[in-house]
Design a protein around this motif. Structure first.
Motif, short mmCIF file in Angstrom:
data_model
loop_
_atom_site.label_atom_id
_atom_site.label_comp_id
_atom_site.label_asym_id
_atom_site.label_seq_id
_atom_site.Cartn_x
_atom_site.Cartn_y
_atom_site.Cartn_z
N CYS A 16 0.78 -1.29 0.17
CA CYS A 16 0.14 0.05 0.11
C CYS A 16 0.84 1.13 0.14
O CYS A 16 1.78 1.41 0.94
N ILE A 107 -4.34 6.91 -2.11
CA ILE A 107 -3.88 5.19 -1.65
C ILE A 107 -3.97 4.62 -3.07
O ILE A 107 -4.75 4.76 -3.76
N PHE A 266 -7.77 -0.37 4.01
CA PHE A 266 -6.41 0.26 4.17
C PHE A 266 -6.66 1.89 3.90
O PHE A 266 -7.44 2.68 3.10
N GLU A 269 -2.54 5.85 7.10
CA GLU A 269 -1.55 5.54 8.02
C GLU A 269 -1.19 4.00 7.50
O GLU A 269 0.07 3.77 7.83
N HIS A 270 -1.60 3.48 6.42
CA HIS A 270 -1.07 2.05 6.10
C HIS A 270 -0.15 2.42 4.95
O HIS A 270 0.59 1.29 4.38
N ALA A 271 -0.10 3.66 4.18
CA ALA A 271 0.43 3.76 3.10
C ALA A 271 1.72 4.21 3.33
O ALA A 271 2.11 5.12 4.07
N ASN A 281 11.12 -0.94 4.22
CA ASN A 281 9.75 -0.58 4.38
C ASN A 281 8.91 -1.47 3.61
O ASN A 281 7.86 -1.77 4.04
N ASN A 285 5.83 -3.53 5.02
CA ASN A 285 4.48 -3.18 4.50
C ASN A 285 3.83 -4.29 3.96
O ASN A 285 2.55 -4.57 4.20
N ALA A 288 2.47 -6.44 7.16
CA ALA A 288 1.42 -6.04 7.67
C ALA A 288 0.42 -5.97 6.76
O ALA A 288 -0.89 -6.55 7.27
N ASN A 289 0.40 -5.85 5.55
CA ASN A 289 -0.86 -6.14 4.64
C ASN A 289 -1.30 -7.49 4.70
O ASN A 289 -2.42 -7.87 4.50
N MET A 292 -3.24 -7.94 7.65
CA MET A 292 -4.62 -7.40 7.66
C MET A 292 -5.66 -7.95 6.49
O MET A 292 -6.89 -8.20 6.69
#
Length: 343
Positions: A16, A107, A266, A269-271, A281, A285, A288-289, A292
């Motif tokens: 994201c 996004i 999404f 703050e998730h991007a 990073n 990411n 974390a995704n 999610m």
């Protein structure tokens, strides 16, 4: 090669990112690939060289040979000067969930390598997207583009906030009526009423444009801004909303900014920002995704349920063009038809 396999496994999933305005989506994908390849190869080349043990063979005067010990030396079978870099740009595949015009920011969901196979499944969930759409009255651009050449001007002074709200409400009512027509539920049935009480039906046709919310967030003539929640949209259809609103209030209008504020679960703050796009990073990411997407179960409800009712101008449900005061409010969750159920 264990570390290279772990790195490659970590680069499989959905990322994201925040796409800046005036940036082509192809440029964003090219930067992601460049960062992964460059920093991945740097990490691979900078690791301590792997050593292997080789036997020390000694030959005697009679020609016989025997092993007298062992010695260590670098394993050149994995050395970059022998096998070349670990990653090439052709090895990394990046695909977008949906197209975004260069002038659109916000996004953006991208599939990375095997994560590209997850994109069709995400599209089937019909996640609603949230936008901030800004426009200006009294000006029309070529092809209704955000940064297009101005081709026509008009008066905007007679346009009031109440008039704008009525037009927006009628547009939203048309989408609500369309959603029920496509759902296959009888508009005079109790099931349709209960569905309307909870929210708006999900689109029954894949990719069908459906607007759930459209609010006039900012009114500073000639400038205005809309907050939208919709699915099955494209940037062109959203830009056309501004043109339709301008024509409905008796003038011309053009979009000035389009920002995507969220896609399903999404949020901003998730991007990752442009300056945050690096290998570490990106891997974080993706992890974390992945969690999610696993935790956020697909909503199987036939409607987009709203947490709390919202109030808008009466024009939302006034399909018969009844007169009403500009400041009169109604419950947006009421259906646009009467409760005259057939026995």
């Amino acid at each position: 090669m264990a570390s290279s396999r772990r790195l490659w496994a970590a680069l499989q999933g959905v990322i994201c990112v925040h796409k800046p305005a005036d940036t082509h989506l192809a440029s964003l994908k090219k930067r992601i690939i460049a960062q992964i390849v460059e920093q991945g190869n740097q990490a691979w080349e900078g690791r301590p060289p792997k050593e292997i043990e080789l036997p020390i063979v000694t030959e005697g005067e009679s020609g016989a040979i025997w092993i007298t010990g062992t010695k260590k030396q670098p394993d050149y079978s994995e050395h970059p000067l022998v096998v070349g870099p670990m990653l090439h740009p052709q090895d990394v595949l990046v695909e977008e969930l949906g197209d975004m015009e260069p002038t659109t920011s916000g996004i953006c969901l991208l599939g990375l390598n095997d994560g590209c196979e997850q994109l069709p499944g995400i599209l089937e969930r019909a996640w609603p997207s949230r936008y901030r759409l800004e426009g200006i009255l009294g000006r029309q651009t070529v092809d209704n583009e955000i940064k297009g050449r101005v081709m026509e001007s008009g008066q905007y002074e007679p346009v009031s906030r109440g008039r704008m709200q009525k037009v927006i409400s009628k547009m939203l009512a048309n989408f609500r009526r369309l959603s029920f027509e496509l759902s296959g539920v009888d508009a005079q049935s109790e099931a349709a009423f209960e569905m309307a009480r909870k929210g708006i039906p999900r689109p029954s046709i894949p990719g069908q444009l459906l607007v759930q919310k459209m609010d006039l967030a900012v009114w500073a003539p000639p400038y205005f801004a809309l907050d939208l929640t919709c699915s099955g949209e494209t940037d062109a259809t959203l830009r056309n909303f501004v043109l339709q609103i301008g024509g409905s209030v008796g003038t011309v209008a053009s979009p000035t900014k389009l920002i995507r504020l969220g896609v399903g679960p999404f949020l901003p703050e998730h991007a990752l920002l442009w300056k945050q796009l690096n290998l570490q990073n990106i891997v974080r990411n993706i992890a974390a995704n992945r969690k999610m997407l696993t935790d956020f179960k697909a909503d199987q409800s036939p409607v987009f349920e709203e947490a709390e009712p919202v109030s808008v101008v009466k024009g939302l449900l006034d399909t018969k063009k009844l007169n009403s005061a500009d400041d009169e409010e109604v419950d947006a969750m009421r259906p646009y038809w009467g409760r005259e159920y057939e026995k």
